[in-house]
Structure formats: structure tokens, C-alpha cells
Design an enzyme around this catalytic site. Sequence first.
Site, short mmCIF file in Angstrom:
data_model
loop_
_atom_site.label_atom_id
_atom_site.label_comp_id
_atom_site.label_asym_id
_atom_site.label_seq_id
_atom_site.Cartn_x
_atom_site.Cartn_y
_atom_site.Cartn_z
N HIS A 67 0.86 -1.20 0.00
CA HIS A 67 0.00 0.00 0.00
C HIS A 67 0.89 1.24 0.00
CE1 HIS A 67 -3.40 -2.62 1.77
NE2 HIS A 67 -3.53 -2.49 0.47
N GLU A 70 1.67 3.73 2.98
CA GLU A 70 2.19 3.20 4.24
C GLU A 70 3.72 3.23 4.22
OE1 GLU A 70 0.08 -0.50 4.95
OE2 GLU A 70 -1.84 0.45 4.53
N ARG A 125 -3.09 4.86 -2.17
CA ARG A 125 -2.94 3.51 -1.59
C ARG A 125 -2.65 2.43 -2.63
NH1 ARG A 125 -5.54 0.19 2.52
NH2 ARG A 125 -6.50 -1.66 1.65
N HIS A 195 2.65 -3.93 6.94
CA HIS A 195 1.74 -2.79 6.73
C HIS A 195 1.97 -1.74 7.81
CE1 HIS A 195 -1.03 -4.45 3.53
NE2 HIS A 195 -0.24 -5.46 3.81
N GLU A 269 0.91 -5.24 11.21
CA GLU A 269 0.42 -3.86 11.19
C GLU A 269 1.21 -3.15 12.28
OE1 GLU A 269 -1.59 -2.30 9.22
OE2 GLU A 269 -2.84 -3.83 8.26
#
Lengths: 306, 92
Positions: A67, A70, A125, A195, A269
Site C-alpha cells: 500500500h 504506508e 494507496r 503494513h 500492522e
Amino acid sequence: VPEGYNYTKYHPMEEIYEWMTQIEKNSELVTQHHLGDTVENRTIYYLQISQPSNKPKKIIWMDCGIHAREWIAPAFCQWFVKEILQNYESDATIRRFLQNLDLYVLPVINIDGYIYSWEAERLWRKNRAPYMNGTCYGTDLNRNFNSSWGSIGVSFNCTSEVFCGSGPESEPETRAVAQLIEQKKSDILCYLTVHSYGQYILTPYGSTTTPPSNNEELMQVAQKAAAALMGKYGTSYKVGSTSSILYNNSGSSRDWAHMIGIPFSYTFELRDKGTYGFVLPPDQIQPTCEETMLAVTTIIDYVDQK
Amino acid sequence: YDGDQVLHIVPETFQQVQHLQHLCSTLMLDLWKPQLLEDIRAGEDLHIRVPAPLVQEVKDSLDQHMISYKVLINDVQELVDESTLKERSQRQ
């Protein structure tokens, strides 16, 4: 590790390309390989960290930057490579697992999107595939893999942030990753994808609540990593399947990797819980990468010991 | 992103969820967490980026529906500048 590269700031793609070349030139452990090309015809490279050896080795795969917005993810992949190269002689854990494992690191999958997020739209994104005669752009590459593609947690509208593309692996970036992983899958023990925020270690699956057959072990290993984070940094990572602790999604690379037989597959994450969201300031890069390094090496160490 | 804000909301009731889904979809707000309207749920975090021209309208609507919110990021552009402007000047 080449001197002068600042790992505590974000780098535009041209500098990351240059960094990969420098890393390869300056270390006997690293080779750079062509993975494929993007929609806009840029070359995707991955780095292979491999200690010379006569015995066959297994593979750990890690990718970052699926993405575009990020930015902390590519920063982590670079940090990870630097740490391995700086410490493989002095750190017993790294030294041990490099005897049995090769590390494949893809610093930026979504190169077109990453460049677009630098030059035009910081919060972009998706990739940059044109749809509807160029009236809308971008497929969410983490909804484009061939794992229950298009079934849940996606949109078929190309203006959506979670547009899953025109079919499974419709995007060249997805195909490039999928082809290499397919080729090497019998040797890949662990697939990690990084991520940006939420403090989670996510296990398969996102597209069904039915747990994978090795769920108990997947959870146990992730919990070990989370416990290491809590013990050293006091950071509280939540562990669980994507569908049970976050939301449903289909077509993710994590689910796909597990479905084709890679036993350990996780999404990280990273540490921000919403304070900065996708615009994590540069002064947060170092603490984020330090703690993530511990979590990732905990998982790799387990896989190696096993 | 000048003046864009990121709001943190935890809807408490199904009616609040429905209103938030309606608001996000009609004003085309950027969902940061979760990513899909149907994943907005009572008792769970919602992070949305609201473009500057819509900030007051969104806050008024939330107040009218007794939905409490917190401003996570007061000005998205300030944060963006913090990472990119410094980079540019360093490179120069």
C-alpha cells in the site's frame, strides 16, 4: 552496509533503487534480483540475503510497501536488511538462522503507487493501473491475489480504495510476486508482509473465519513475538486471524501464501494506533523499526529452530 | 490536505453506525479504519479523514446525532510536510 544512508528518514523510490544497488555491491551476503515489472514499466527488484553454504536452505519471504501511503513499511524492510548485515557476525540468533535460511526481502512492491504518493498524492494507496478508459486508477494489490478473490471485503468499483482488480492476479505487480513464490513455495517456510498501523500480527484468514489447520501453532508463534514486544518495549500487539480481530478481506497475499502451502504467513500492522495513521513522522521510524525487528526475528528464530 | 482532519469515533448504537455509513458514503470521506463502510460497527474504532471544507459539516452532523468524536490529527498537511519538506531540504 554502505555508509551515509539515513535509515531514520523516508526515501523516494530513486534513492531506494540506489540503496539496493549499493547494498549488493558492498556485501557478499546480498544479491539483487529482478522480480518483474510494474504497470508503468518500472522494474521490481528483491534482495536475497544468503550466507554461502553447501547445504540446502529454506526461505523466509518478507515484502513491504504493497500500500503506497504506508511509508513506514519500506522503511522497515530497509532497516531489516541493514540490521541483518550489520549484526550477522555478532548476533548469535541472526548468525544461527542464516546458516539454515535465506532471506528474500522485497522493499517496495507497489513502486508506481509509492512514487505517486511522493509526487502527487501522499495518501495514495493502490497501484496505478488505469481502468474505465483511464477515468479511474488503481487496484488494491492486497485484494488482487488468488485467494477467494472478490468474495468479501472488496469493491468492484475502480474508484474504491479496496478495488480488487478485474480478476485474480490481474495486476503485473501481483503476478510478479505470485510467480516467484509459486516457483519456490516448497522451500518457503514463512511469508511476512508489512503494513502500517494498528499494532497487530494477523494470521490467515481474512476471507473466512474457518481457521487454518495449523492455527494453533500460527497463533502460538505470533503470541511469542507479541510477548517479546511487550517484554522489551511495553508495546501491546494484538494477535489473531484477520477476519476475527480486524475485518474480512479476500485476495490478500497473506491468505494466498498460506493457501498455496506456506505454513507460516503473517501480516504485520506496525506500531502506530491512529495518532499519526498513514503519516507517521520520521522520528517514529527508529522506535517502530527496532520493536518490529524484535518481533520479526522472534518469528524467524522459531521457524529456524523448528 | 490543508486543514484536513482525522477523526476518531466509536459508534455506540446501530443507529449511529447507520448514520456514519450514510455520512461517509454521501460525503465520500476517506476511511482509514476500517476500509469498508459495512465494516463500521458499534463499539469499534472508526478513523476517517475529513477534507477541510467538510470538517464543520461533519462535526455538526455528529453533534446532532449525539455521536462523540475525538480529533486524532488536527491538520493532515502539517504532518505530511513534517516528513516530506524536511526530506527535500536535506536532499538539497
